[in-house]
Write an enzyme that holds these catalytic residues in place. Structure first.
Site, PDB file in Angstrom:
ATOM      1  CG  HIS A  76      -0.642   0.918   7.271  1.00 41.90           C
ATOM      2  ND1 HIS A  76       0.279   0.393   8.148  1.00 41.90           N
ATOM      3  CD2 HIS A  76       0.085   1.997   6.502  1.00 41.90           C
ATOM      4  CE1 HIS A  76       1.377   1.088   7.815  1.00 41.90           C
ATOM      5  NE2 HIS A  76       1.288   1.846   6.953  1.00 41.90           N
ATOM      6  CD  GLU A  77      -0.775   2.668   2.643  1.00 45.44           C
ATOM      7  OE1 GLU A  77      -0.538   3.670   2.348  1.00 45.44           O
ATOM      8  OE2 GLU A  77      -0.223   1.623   3.022  1.00 45.44           O
ATOM      9  CB  CYS A 130       5.242   2.047   7.735  1.00 45.66           C
ATOM     10  SG  CYS A 130       4.828   3.530   6.853  1.00 45.66           S
ATOM     11  CG  LEU A 131       6.768   1.041   1.751  1.00 46.36           C
ATOM     12  CD1 LEU A 131       6.213   1.227   0.307  1.00 46.36           C
ATOM     13  CD2 LEU A 131       7.824  -0.127   1.493  1.00 46.36           C
ATOM     14  CD  GLN A 184       3.368   5.945   2.874  1.00 44.70           C
ATOM     15  OE1 GLN A 184       2.540   5.290   2.213  1.00 44.70           O
ATOM     16  NE2 GLN A 184       4.413   5.128   3.439  1.00 44.70           N
ATOM     17  N   GLY A 234       0.892  -1.146   0.021  1.00 48.17           N
ATOM     18  CA  GLY A 234       0.042   0.120  -0.010  1.00 48.17           C
ATOM     19  C   GLY A 234       0.825   1.345  -0.073  1.00 48.17           C
ATOM     20  CG  HIS A 281       0.258   6.469   5.606  1.00 43.22           C
ATOM     21  ND1 HIS A 281       1.438   7.193   6.240  1.00 43.22           N
ATOM     22  CD2 HIS A 281       0.581   5.169   5.240  1.00 43.22           C
ATOM     23  CE1 HIS A 281       2.284   6.125   6.343  1.00 43.22           C
ATOM     24  NE2 HIS A 281       1.980   5.033   5.839  1.00 43.22           N
TER      25      HIS A 281
HETATM   26 ZN    ZN Z   1       2.871   3.059   5.906  1.00 45.74          ZN
END
Ligand code: ZN
Length: 183
Positions: free
Chosen positions: A135-136, A93-94, A50, A45, A139
């Site tokens: 999760h997204e 998480c990236l 991000q 995701g 963000h």
């Molecule tokens: Zn993340």
């Protein structure tokens, strides 16, 4: 194909609510670059902030494969229902490399969102897909997994978090020296 750089913890764009998408004319290009970036980073995701884009838009594909037909795009989303049943699972998480945290989330949600054409939709999601969407969706509201854990848990990752903040500040300094906008 354009692979965009993933913004890391410490950058203020990750810590504030994204602006709503109003103009859908550029969304196709943004989404396509975001998918390239997500597959390149081996994520499931990715939210627009991000990759440094302040828009309420995120993509999800829990299959990890570019050839899948299970890629999703969510724009101007909000969770309108959540199940009372919750479960805890480890999430990465990236934007928070080398950190994984156990996060409690509702098992099922109902999401209201706009698709890539701007049409409003409402759908139920559960399982890994439901978790990735939550999760997204966090963000685009400026919330990261580190904001969802206790202070005790946060302290355990103090060193990694500090490192990420220092890296971000170094980048700002570097960009300022080159007379470029840091954000
Ligand atoms: Zn993340």
């Amino acid at each position: 194909m354009a692979v965009l750089e993933i913004v890391k913890y410490g950058d203020p764009i990750l810590h504030k609510k994204c602006k709503p998408v109003e103009d859908f004319s550029n969304v196709g290009t943004i989404v396509s670059d975001m998918f390239d970036s997500m597959y390149e980073a081996d994520g499931i995701g990715l939210a627009a902030n991000q990759v440094g884009i302040n828009l309420n838009l995120f993509i999800v594909d829990v299959t990890h494969t570019e050839e899948s037909d299970e890629s999703y795009v969510f724009i101007n989303s909000s969770i309108i229902e959540s199940s009372s049943n919750k479960s805890s699972s480890s999430e990465g998480c990236l934007s928070l490399p080398n950190i994984s945290l156990d996060i409690d989330r509702p098992d099922r949600i109902k999401l209201r969102y706009q698709n890539i054409d701007g049409d409003w939709c409402e759908d139920d999601f559960s399982g890994l897909l439901g978790r990735a969407i939550q999760h997204e969706n966090d963000h685009v509201n400026g919330v990261m997994i580190i904001d969802r854990v206790s202070e005790t848990e946060k302290i355990k990752h103090k060193t990694e978090l500090k490192k990420l903040e220092i890296n971000f500040n170094k980048r700002i300094k570097y960009n300022l020296e080159r007379k470029e906008s840091p954000l």
